[in-house]
Design a protein around this motif. Structure first.
Motif, PDB file in Angstrom:
ATOM      1  N   ASP A 715       0.832  -1.212   0.000  1.00 34.56           N
ATOM      2  CA  ASP A 715       0.000   0.000   0.000  1.00 34.56           C
ATOM      3  C   ASP A 715       0.863   1.257   0.000  1.00 34.56           C
ATOM      4  O   ASP A 715       0.495   2.281  -0.554  1.00 34.56           O
ATOM      5  N   ILE A 716       2.028   1.154   0.676  1.00 35.89           N
ATOM      6  CA  ILE A 716       2.901   2.324   0.808  1.00 35.89           C
ATOM      7  C   ILE A 716       4.286   1.950   0.321  1.00 35.89           C
ATOM      8  O   ILE A 716       4.811   0.898   0.685  1.00 35.89           O
ATOM      9  N   TYR A 717       4.883   2.812  -0.502  1.00 36.70           N
ATOM     10  CA  TYR A 717       6.213   2.546  -1.037  1.00 36.70           C
ATOM     11  C   TYR A 717       7.199   3.587  -0.520  1.00 36.70           C
ATOM     12  O   TYR A 717       7.004   4.777  -0.710  1.00 36.70           O
ATOM     13  N   LEU A 718       8.242   3.115   0.173  1.00 35.36           N
ATOM     14  CA  LEU A 718       9.302   4.004   0.639  1.00 35.36           C
ATOM     15  C   LEU A 718      10.486   3.830  -0.300  1.00 35.36           C
ATOM     16  O   LEU A 718      11.097   2.763  -0.334  1.00 35.36           O
ATOM     17  N   LEU A 719      10.779   4.851  -1.093  1.00 36.03           N
ATOM     18  CA  LEU A 719      11.821   4.737  -2.117  1.00 36.03           C
ATOM     19  C   LEU A 719      12.982   5.653  -1.747  1.00 36.03           C
ATOM     20  O   LEU A 719      12.904   6.871  -1.897  1.00 36.03           O
ATOM     21  N   ASP A 720      14.055   5.041  -1.213  1.00 35.21           N
ATOM     22  CA  ASP A 720      15.202   5.822  -0.755  1.00 35.21           C
ATOM     23  C   ASP A 720      16.168   6.025  -1.905  1.00 35.21           C
ATOM     24  O   ASP A 720      17.104   5.244  -2.088  1.00 35.21           O
ATOM     25  N   ASP A 721      15.945   7.062  -2.678  1.00 39.72           N
ATOM     26  CA  ASP A 721      16.832   7.456  -3.781  1.00 39.72           C
ATOM     27  C   ASP A 721      17.176   6.304  -4.735  1.00 39.72           C
ATOM     28  O   ASP A 721      18.336   6.015  -4.965  1.00 39.72           O
ATOM     29  N   PRO A 722      16.132   5.642  -5.311  1.00 39.60           N
ATOM     30  CA  PRO A 722      16.445   4.494  -6.173  1.00 39.60           C
ATOM     31  C   PRO A 722      16.955   4.908  -7.555  1.00 39.60           C
ATOM     32  O   PRO A 722      17.453   4.081  -8.294  1.00 39.60           O
ATOM     33  N   LEU A 723      16.816   6.215  -7.904  1.00 38.52           N
ATOM     34  CA  LEU A 723      17.159   6.625  -9.267  1.00 38.52           C
ATOM     35  C   LEU A 723      18.586   7.126  -9.402  1.00 38.52           C
ATOM     36  O   LEU A 723      19.051   7.421 -10.495  1.00 38.52           O
ATOM     37  N   SER A 724      19.335   7.207  -8.245  1.00 40.41           N
ATOM     38  CA  SER A 724      20.683   7.784  -8.329  1.00 40.41           C
ATOM     39  C   SER A 724      21.660   6.826  -8.996  1.00 40.41           C
ATOM     40  O   SER A 724      22.606   7.246  -9.650  1.00 40.41           O
ATOM     41  N   ALA A 725      21.434   5.504  -8.821  1.00 41.45           N
ATOM     42  CA  ALA A 725      22.422   4.544  -9.326  1.00 41.45           C
ATOM     43  C   ALA A 725      22.215   4.183 -10.791  1.00 41.45           C
ATOM     44  O   ALA A 725      22.973   3.402 -11.340  1.00 41.45           O
ATOM     45  N   VAL A 726      21.172   4.732 -11.412  1.00 42.43           N
ATOM     46  CA  VAL A 726      20.915   4.368 -12.822  1.00 42.43           C
ATOM     47  C   VAL A 726      21.188   5.555 -13.741  1.00 42.43           C
ATOM     48  O   VAL A 726      21.187   6.708 -13.307  1.00 42.43           O
ATOM     49  N   ASP A 727      21.454   5.261 -15.017  1.00 41.50           N
ATOM     50  CA  ASP A 727      21.700   6.322 -15.996  1.00 41.50           C
ATOM     51  C   ASP A 727      20.455   7.185 -16.139  1.00 41.50           C
ATOM     52  O   ASP A 727      19.346   6.726 -15.911  1.00 41.50           O
ATOM     53  N   SER A 728      20.670   8.445 -16.587  1.00 46.87           N
ATOM     54  CA  SER A 728      19.556   9.403 -16.595  1.00 46.87           C
ATOM     55  C   SER A 728      18.371   8.940 -17.443  1.00 46.87           C
ATOM     56  O   SER A 728      17.227   9.050 -17.027  1.00 46.87           O
ATOM     57  N   HIS A 729      18.648   8.347 -18.625  1.00 45.58           N
ATOM     58  CA  HIS A 729      17.508   7.936 -19.472  1.00 45.58           C
ATOM     59  C   HIS A 729      16.762   6.758 -18.846  1.00 45.58           C
ATOM     60  O   HIS A 729      15.557   6.637 -18.975  1.00 45.58           O
ATOM     61  N   VAL A 730      17.506   5.893 -18.108  1.00 46.21           N
ATOM     62  CA  VAL A 730      16.856   4.764 -17.428  1.00 46.21           C
ATOM     63  C   VAL A 730      16.020   5.309 -16.263  1.00 46.21           C
ATOM     64  O   VAL A 730      14.896   4.880 -16.031  1.00 46.21           O
ATOM     65  N   GLY A 731      16.588   6.304 -15.566  1.00 41.85           N
ATOM     66  CA  GLY A 731      15.877   6.949 -14.464  1.00 41.85           C
ATOM     67  C   GLY A 731      14.546   7.512 -14.956  1.00 41.85           C
ATOM     68  O   GLY A 731      13.510   7.368 -14.303  1.00 41.85           O
ATOM     69  N   LYS A 732      14.609   8.134 -16.130  1.00 40.17           N
ATOM     70  CA  LYS A 732      13.409   8.726 -16.725  1.00 40.17           C
ATOM     71  C   LYS A 732      12.367   7.637 -17.015  1.00 40.17           C
ATOM     72  O   LYS A 732      11.185   7.757 -16.690  1.00 40.17           O
ATOM     73  N   HIS A 733      12.855   6.537 -17.583  1.00 40.70           N
ATOM     74  CA  HIS A 733      11.972   5.412 -17.916  1.00 40.70           C
ATOM     75  C   HIS A 733      11.296   4.870 -16.648  1.00 40.70           C
ATOM     76  O   HIS A 733      10.091   4.636 -16.609  1.00 40.70           O
ATOM     77  N   PRO A 741       3.346   9.830 -12.059  1.00 44.93           N
ATOM     78  CA  PRO A 741       1.874   9.939 -12.071  1.00 44.93           C
ATOM     79  C   PRO A 741       1.201   8.968 -13.035  1.00 44.93           C
ATOM     80  O   PRO A 741       0.006   8.706 -12.924  1.00 44.93           O
ATOM     81  N   SER A 742       1.955   8.426 -14.025  1.00 44.14           N
ATOM     82  CA  SER A 742       1.315   7.488 -14.956  1.00 44.14           C
ATOM     83  C   SER A 742       1.925   6.095 -14.850  1.00 44.14           C
ATOM     84  O   SER A 742       1.697   5.245 -15.701  1.00 44.14           O
ATOM     85  N   GLY A 743       2.732   5.856 -13.793  1.00 45.64           N
ATOM     86  CA  GLY A 743       3.394   4.554 -13.638  1.00 45.64           C
ATOM     87  C   GLY A 743       2.491   3.510 -13.009  1.00 45.64           C
ATOM     88  O   GLY A 743       1.348   3.784 -12.631  1.00 45.64           O
ATOM     89  N   ILE A 744       3.030   2.289 -12.881  1.00 45.23           N
ATOM     90  CA  ILE A 744       2.278   1.174 -12.280  1.00 45.23           C
ATOM     91  C   ILE A 744       1.783   1.520 -10.878  1.00 45.23           C
ATOM     92  O   ILE A 744       0.725   1.101 -10.451  1.00 45.23           O
ATOM     93  N   LEU A 745       2.582   2.313 -10.142  1.00 46.25           N
ATOM     94  CA  LEU A 745       2.247   2.589  -8.744  1.00 46.25           C
ATOM     95  C   LEU A 745       1.425   3.867  -8.573  1.00 46.25           C
ATOM     96  O   LEU A 745       1.368   4.406  -7.465  1.00 46.25           O
ATOM     97  N   LYS A 746       0.795   4.366  -9.663  1.00 44.28           N
ATOM     98  CA  LYS A 746       0.139   5.685  -9.605  1.00 44.28           C
ATOM     99  C   LYS A 746      -0.929   5.797  -8.518  1.00 44.28           C
ATOM    100  O   LYS A 746      -1.167   6.862  -7.994  1.00 44.28           O
ATOM    101  N   ASN A 747      -1.603   4.686  -8.162  1.00 45.04           N
ATOM    102  CA  ASN A 747      -2.659   4.749  -7.149  1.00 45.04           C
ATOM    103  C   ASN A 747      -2.160   4.445  -5.738  1.00 45.04           C
ATOM    104  O   ASN A 747      -2.927   4.313  -4.800  1.00 45.04           O
ATOM    105  N   LYS A 748      -0.845   4.266  -5.596  1.00 45.20           N
ATOM    106  CA  LYS A 748      -0.283   3.919  -4.288  1.00 45.20           C
ATOM    107  C   LYS A 748       0.343   5.145  -3.628  1.00 45.20           C
ATOM    108  O   LYS A 748       0.675   6.116  -4.293  1.00 45.20           O
ATOM    109  N   THR A 749       0.565   5.047  -2.307  1.00 48.52           N
ATOM    110  CA  THR A 749       1.288   6.111  -1.598  1.00 48.52           C
ATOM    111  C   THR A 749       2.765   5.883  -1.808  1.00 48.52           C
ATOM    112  O   THR A 749       3.273   4.799  -1.499  1.00 48.52           O
TER     113      THR A 749
END
Length: 1473
Positions: A715-733, A741-749
């Motif tokens: 129900d709740i996702y705690l994401l501790d900086d998961p995008l820092s270790a990936v390349d910028s275009h992958v981060g964007k993806h 807002p349009s991802g799989i988790l859009k309805n989750k906290t």
């Protein structure tokens, strides 16, 4: 009176001594009709109720099935019932039949006995039925009943036979016939009762666990193990050969019982502790009111508890570990204690009581043999006594010895099983505690210390329980001995007793001293294991910085202290051995409350150390709350900043215990951009990932971690900086498809900690943290308009923002159509894998473009077909190989290796000294036997005083000589074994620090830790003891055989077949035992590996609430180990019972031999012969046991030597040494450089050729896994060239020593690794720099204010793995290390991936300024950080595809242009920068 009643009942004499006072003795018929009938029947009636109870309950098994065995048993008993009726019929016929004699009626016994038997047979029929309802396979009491009955019936059997032979006819044919028919049926029943009646539903289970299907006789003789022993003799046993455990021995069962009894005990201990604290606080109430933190009560009770209340008593074991942190007294008071022993007792009391009963019986039987021997000697002295007496004593000696063997082995079996269960309970409890321990307490003890609790300390409990009964058994034996000696020798016993009493305080003193030394030894062991654990976890850093010697010295220093204590302990042992040997001669272990609205995306931003990760920990309940509370509704999923990956398949890492749903799985794989990786991985989603995810690149690890969270449907996702270790275009993806807002988790906290400003406009709310406090909260627009800290922060990077938006608006234009690289080319299981997300994104572009052009190019066979043999692991799918294990006999070379480590001189001297000691022992015995002959020589004469003095003097001198020789031998052996321990540990440590990095990538840490923990422990403590015992036993056997052959030469004939039997039993046993021991060692490693993995991933496991699953996995791992421990315990009993049976036969034959030749042999010689026979049995027994124990323990030397012979990396220093100032210019030249991680794998770098000039700043970019990190590994020679070379200032780096190379280069690595110790030690382990230089480095790395604010400053204690610093602070410390070394070439390996943009800016500015005169190679995720580089090298699939200045590359519109566009950097913005 009683006898008269019995005589009337029988109609004949009950007892008359004359029956025995003749050469052919017999028992009166009345005794046979009463006592010998009532004993077996009474026994059955006593135990029958237990077998009848099941008949009144619902049956446990299918009662419709009748086995053949059951039918046979019931049939035979029915026939016996008929014989009883016939007996009654005969009596009735005689008394009331037509030919009856009215004057003489049959006695009451002739009516009562058939009736008793008839009732008994009905009872037996019912007992059999009760057993069948219960599902029991047999009954011990029914077997014993049949045995007793047959034994008691032997007497009437021979009486009737002898009478018939004497009279020449059978007087009472009907009764005679019925008796022998009954006897035959009883014998058949006895045989049937030895066979197990296995119900059909249990057959499959019994195949997996033969013990469950073993009958009583097989259980007491351990015959059920035969099949495993024979299999082990024919071929080496493997884990798959191990049988299932009994339910009562399984970890789940034991742990459940332990926890059940622990809760009330712990609660009671808490109450006691609370009361104690109340009394204390009453005294110090004033100070407590001033400072609430001082009130130890809350801290004591709250100590170490996260979401559970399990606490391990660390009393004895952990006081010493904490001395360095707190005063001992204070520590002792800080938690409840004295509950563990009570819990263990309540959990295991029944097995403890059973073993005590067997020990008591065995102790009593021990004193029966000497009494029988005494009777035997007096029998041989009195020639007038009947021969049958001697034969009776010989049989009784064997029966007593047999009973003694059976009870002793049952006692040992229960003790060892108890030890195993206690160890299991403690290991499971420590693991459970580790799962729930709070973060504060976790920092107090390192992983190494916790592993030690599971290995060494739990093992000590195991060892103690084996001997626990000696506490009461020894005093009992001493008392009984004194009583018997008093009866023999009278008051002179008191002199010997006096000497023993005097020895009690000496032994007490030695025991106290020994305990202190053991405690001290455990402290050093813990310290050494703590450093070893860190060393193995951070081994790559040690190699990169060439810091191995510093850590080697630390370990060697502690080891030196440990060996000193060991030597003291050994000397102490020598003293106590001397006393023990001489005695016979003299006697003879600020929270934040953030309200989160459901279904929203909240971003948390802030500088390094502002408390972002701490906020996450607080939300997870991992921080110690001082005020306020956190309210979380629903389930959690957590993606930590440093991805935690298990040593399991990729699929298992994502599923993380959730059921597999193919559609959902595919959707997550696509969203997390893992589909292209799966195509490249050799085993697809079934590829095994190594420990800590070593065969995945940083970006791939982070995506797997995110996929795990996404799949969990929390129900709740705690994401501790998961995008820092990936390349910028992958981060964007990832942001678009998963988090945004349009991802799989859009309805989750979703709570997202991020440094990526580009994502902030799309979040619902932003929380700004500053120094651990929320400074601003609001939407992106509101915060930007507010003009606060956040908007200033954004303004710094405003240009980048607008660029990014420009690039996003231009997304309609498509990138160039790139060539697709075939997937098979760069499948690289061991190097960082080629990240093919980029390929996918390019492929989508190509397809879109070709659709516009009207032609669709689709790839054939895009979906990977599952092959028929999908289950078979493919090449490269398996990374961590199974631990290798030696098989067969331990090679002589291993023994020689140990002797060589001890020193040949020492070894020879020890042997000679022990040999002389044995000679002294034999001499003393011979002297004594010669002394006894004086009584004949001086019969009725005055014994000369000179003769008496000579006899006593020589006897005493030989006794003391033995003591001194043993003392000297033990001292020499102690020195030798400490030397051996030092040499073997040094070799092991020395080699482990020199093995190439590939070894650590493919070997679980637990496996290496096991060598330093369990195997070194065996070498330190077990081998010296086994070696000494073996040597003494071996010489003892030789001596005993020598004496026996001297006294009775023809006794040697018996020894030859005996030796043959012993040899075969021993060979069969040793083969199995040794292999079981090896399996035990190998199956222990996964326990420690899993434990280490659990501790490092605690926050993730707790966030997903998967504690139960991990507990279950731990139970399975321990059970796998127990599957080899349990058969090993049983194999020892299997051996002992067989050897003792053979030995008992020796005793019997020597006694029999003495009876047969009593007329020609001296009575003193009879005593000597039988006592030596008893002696040789024990000594040979011990020799077999010691040989196998020594072979078993020497396996540790074999395992250690396996790791001392591992292939090393190149020498640290060679003859070819670079100039002192090298490298002066810092030019780097790659010449057709190719490299692969292991010989059987493909190339990772494909012929790189480039020149880097002095002071050039080179940026190295490429998609994740393109070979960027491999390039740095090559510069440091972590991996060696397959072809080509690298030259630095014209020096070929492959020609110089590794330390000469690594000391002259500096790296700021991707993962900031710190070691426990002071901050200063982490910066300068060799103490090369002054404090001023270190403070300057800290100032330049923006840490001075932080460090100077710490109480201890530079001496501030860093926790294990640097856990008490934020990831950003750790990275800044690594920058400080680099500033200190200040070499001409600096490599930055994605060093700023984990820090926020502000800190990144600080680091970049420091590097530009401080390293302006150095050559800098920067591997970067964030392209803006390398836009000011002289040149940029673009790597793709291990090749250099572009190498030019950033502006030229942007104009080219090639690979780099596409990457820059993704990151929002254009040519105009670059010019602005």
């Amino acid at each position: 009176m009683c006898a008269a009643a019995l005589e009337e009942y029988c109609g004949s004499i009950f007892w008359n001594a004359s029956y025995l006072e003749r050469p052919d003795p017999d028992l009166p018929v009345c005794v046979e009709q009463t006592v010998l009938v009532w004993i077996p029947l009474g026994f059955l009636w006593l135990f029958a109720p237990w077998h009848l109870v099941p008949l009144f309950r619902r049956p446990k098994v299918n009662t419709k099935h009748l086995s053949k065995l059951y039918i046979c048993k019931q049939l035979v008993v029915s026939l016996l019932f008929l014989t009883a009726i016939a007996h009654l019929g005969v009596t009735l016929g005689e008394d009331f039949g037509p030919n009856s004699d009215q004057s003489s009626k049959n006695a009451a016994a002739y009516y009562a006995n058939p009736v008793l038997f008839a009732v008994t047979w009905i009872l037996v029929l019912l007992c059999h039925e009760g057993l069948r309802w219960e599902g029991a396979i047999d009954s011990a009491s029914i077997f014993l009943f049949w045995l007793l009955l047959v034994v008691c019936d032997i007497f009437p059997f021979q009486t009737l036979l002898r009478e018939a032979l004497r009279l020449g006819e059978v007087r009472d044919v009907p009764r005679f016939s019925l008796f022998y028919i009954s006897f035959g049926l009883e014998l058949i029943s006895l045989v049937l009762s030895t066979v197990a009646d296995i119900p059909p539903e249990a057959k499959d289970f019994i195949k997996k666990n033969p013990e469950a299907g073993a009958a009583f006789l097989s259980r007491i003789t351990f015959n059920w193990l035969n099949s495993m022993v024979l299999k082990g003799y024919k071929q080496p046993l493997v884990q798959e050969d191990m049988w299932d455990l009994n339910e009562s021995d399984s970890t789940a069962f034991i742990n459940e019982r332990f926890q059940h009894f622990m809760k009330p005990e712990l609660d009671a201990a808490r109450v006691r502790f609370q009361n104690k604290m109340k009394k204390k606080s009453a005294k110090t109430r004033d100070s407590a009111q001033e400072d609430p933190q001082q009130n130890g009560l809350s801290s004591g009770l709250g100590k170490g508890v996260s979401q559970d209340v399990l606490m391990m008593e660390r009393g004895k074991k952990e006081d010493e570990k904490k001395k360095k942190k707190k005063d001992k007294k204070k520590e002792e008071e800080n938690y409840p204690n004295s509950w563990l022993i009570a819990t263990l007792y309540k959990t295991f009391k029944w097995i403890l009581i059973e073993s005590a009963f067997f020990k008591l019986v065995q102790d009593v039987l021990t004193f029966v043999s000497p009494q029988l021997l005494k009777l035997m000697i007096s029998f041989t002295q009195d020639k007038s006594r009947y021969a049958w007496e001697g034969y009776l004593y010989a049989v009784l000696l064997m029966v007593v010895a047999l009973l003694q063997s059976l009870t002793l082995q049952q006692y040992f079996q229960r003790c060892f099983v108890l030890g195993m269960r206690v160890r299991t309970a403690l290991m499971a409890a420590v693991y459970k505690k580790a799962l729930v321990v709070s973060n504060d307490t976790r920092k107090e003890s390192t992983v190494g210390e916790m592993v030690n609790l599971m290995s060494a300390d739990a093992q000590r409990f195991n060892d103690v329980t084996t001997f626990i009964h000696l506490l009461w058994s020894c005093p009992l034996q001493i008392i009984i001995s004194i009583v018997f000696l008093w009866l023999e020798l009278g008051p002179s016993v008191l002199a010997g007793l006096g000497v023993m009493v005097l020895m009690v305080p000496i032994n007490g003193f030695l025991a106290t001293k020994a305990r202190k030394l053991q405690v001290e030894n455990m402290k050093f062991k813990d310290e050494r294991m703590k450093i070893m654990n860190e060393l193995l976890n951070g081994v790559k850093i040690l190699k990169l910085y060439a810091w191995e010697p510093s850590f080697q010295k630390q370990v060697e220093d502690i080891r030196g202290e440990e060996l000193k204590v060991m030597k003291k302990f050994a000397y102490l042992t020598a003293v106590s051995t001397f006393i023990f040997t001489s005695a016979p001669a003299l006697v003879s272990l600020a929270t934040f409350a953030v309200f989160v609205s459901p279904g929203r995306l909240v971003a948390v931003v802030g500088a390094v150390g502002s408390g972002k990760s701490s906020l996450m920990s607080a939300l997870l309940g991992e921080m110690h709350s001082t005020k306020g509370f956190i309210n979380i509704r629903g389930s959690l999923a957590f993606v930590p900043q440093q991805a935690w990956i298990q040593n399991a398949t990729l699929k298992d890492n994502i599923l993380f215990g959730s059921p597999h749903e193919e559609e959902r799985f595919k959707k997550v794989i696509q969203a997390c951009a893992l589909a292209p990786d799966l195509e490249l991985l050799p085993g697809g989603d079934l590829t095994e990932i190594g420990e800590k995810g070593i065969n995945l690149s940083g970006g791939q690890k982070q995506r797997v971690s995110l996929a795990r969270a996404t799949y969990s449907q929390a129900d709740i996702y705690l994401l501790d900086d998961p995008l820092s270790a990936v390349d910028s275009h992958v981060g964007k993806h990832l942001f678009e498809k998963v988090i945004g807002p349009s991802g799989i988790l859009k309805n989750k906290t979703r709570i997202l900690v991020t440094h990526g400003i580009s994502f902030l406009p799309y979040v619902d709310e932003i929380v700004v943290l500053e120094n651990g406090v929320i400074s601003e909260v609001g939407s992106y627009e509101n915060l930007r308009a507010s003009g606060g800290a956040f908007s200033k922060f954004l303004d710094t990077y405003a240009t980048e923002q607008s660029n990014q938006r420009n690039s996003e608006t231009g997304e309609g234009q498509d990138a160039e159509d790139f060539e697709l690289i075939p997937g098979g080319d760069d499948a690289q299981p061991d190097g960082a894998l080629e990240d093919t997300v980029s390929l996918t994104l390019k492929r989508e572009n190509s397809i879109r473009r070709s659709q516009r052009n009207g032609s669709v190019r689709l790839r054939r066979n895009t979906s990977v077909k599952k092959s028929a043999n999908a289950d078979e692991p493919k090449k490269g799918q398996k990374l961590i190989e199974k631990e290798t294990m030696e098989t067969g006999q331990v090679k002589l070379a291993v023994f020689l290796q140990y002797l060589r480590a001890m020193g040949w001189g020492y070894s020879a001297m020890v042997f000679v000294i022990y040999f002389i000691q044995t000679a002294a022992f034999i001499g003393q015995n011979l002297w004594l036997s010669d002394w006894t002959s004086d009584s004949v020589e001086y019969y009725n004469m005055t014994y000369p005083s000179w003769k008496r003095d000579t006899r006593v003097g020589v006897f005493g001198a030989l006794g003391v000589a033995q003591g001194l020789l043993v003392f000297l031998g033990t001292l020499l052996l102690a020195n030798a074994s400490v030397d051996a321990s030092r040499i073997l540990h040094s070799k092991l440590l020395n080699n482990i620090l020199r093995v190439p990095m590939v070894f650590f990538d493919t070997t679980p840490t637990g496996r290496v830790v096991n060598r330093f923990a369990k195997d070194i422990f065996t070498i330190d403590e077990a081998i010296p003891n086994s070696f000494r015992s073996w040597l003494l036993c071996f010489l003892g056997v030789l001596g005993t055989l020598f004496v026996i052959c001297l006294a009775t030469p023809f006794f040697a004939i018996v020894i030859i077949p005996l030796a043959v039997i012993y040899f075969f039993v021993q060979r069969i046993y040793v083969a199995t035992s040794r292999q079981l021991r090896r399996l035990d060692s190998v199956s222990r490693s996964p326990i420690y590996s899993h434990f280490g993995e659990t501790v490092s991933g605690l926050s993730v496991i707790r966030a997903y609430k998967h504690q139960e699953r991990f507990l279950k996995h731990n139970e399975v791992t321990i059970d796998e180990n127990l599957k080899s421990v349990y058969p090993w315990i049983v194999s020892n009993r299997w051996l002992a019972i067989r050897l003792e049976f053979v030995g008992n036969l020796v005793v019997f034959f020597s006694a029999l031999f003495a009876v047969i030749s009593r007329d020609s042999i001296d009575s003193g010689l009879v005593g000597l012969s039988i006592s030596y026979a008893l002696n040789v049995t024990q000594t040979l027994n011990w020799l077999v046991r010691m040989t196998s124990e020594l072979e078993t323990n020497i396996v540790a030397v074999e395992r250690v030597s396996e790791y001392t012979e591992l292939e090393n990396e190149a020498d640290w220093v060679t003859d070819t040494r670079p100039p002192q100032q090298w490298p002066e210019a810092g030019r780097v030249k790659f010449e057709n450089y190719k490299v692969r991680y292991r010989p059987e794998l493909d190339l990772v770098l494909h012929g790189i050729t480039c020149d880097i000039d002095s002071t050039e700043k080179i940026g190295i970019v490429g998609r994740t896994g393109a070979g960027k990190s491999s390039l740095t590994n090559c510069l440091f020679r972590i991996i060696e060239a397959a072809e080509g070379c690298i030259r630095i200032d014209d020096v070929d780096i492959s020609k110089i020593g590794l330390h000469d190379l690594r000391n002259r280069l500096t790296i700021i690595p991707q993962d900031p690794v710190l070691f426990s110790g002071s901050l200063r030690m982490n910066l300068d382990p060799f103490d090369k720099f002054s404090d001023e230089e270190i403070w300057r480095a800290l100032e330049l790395s923006h840490l001075k204010s932080y460090v100077s604010g710490l109480q201890e400053g530079l001496q501030h204690e860093v926790a294990e793995g640097g856990e008490n610093l934020s990831v950003g602070q750790r990275q800044l410390l690594c920058l400080a290390r680099a500033l200190l070394r200040k070499s001409r070439i600096l490599i930055l390996d994605e060093a700023t991936a984990a820090v926020d943009l502000e800190t990144d800016n600080l680091i970049q500015n420091t590097i530009r300024k401080e390293f302006s005169d150095c050559t800098v190679l920067t591997i970067a995720h964030r392209l803006h950080s390398i836009m000011d580089s002289s040149r940029v090298m673009v790597l793709d699939a291990g090749k250099v595809v572009e190498f030019d200045s950033p502006s030229n590359l942007l104009e080219k519109e090639g690979h780099f242009y596409a990457m820059a566009k993704d990151a929002g950097i254009t040519l105009e913005s670059n010019t602005n920068l």
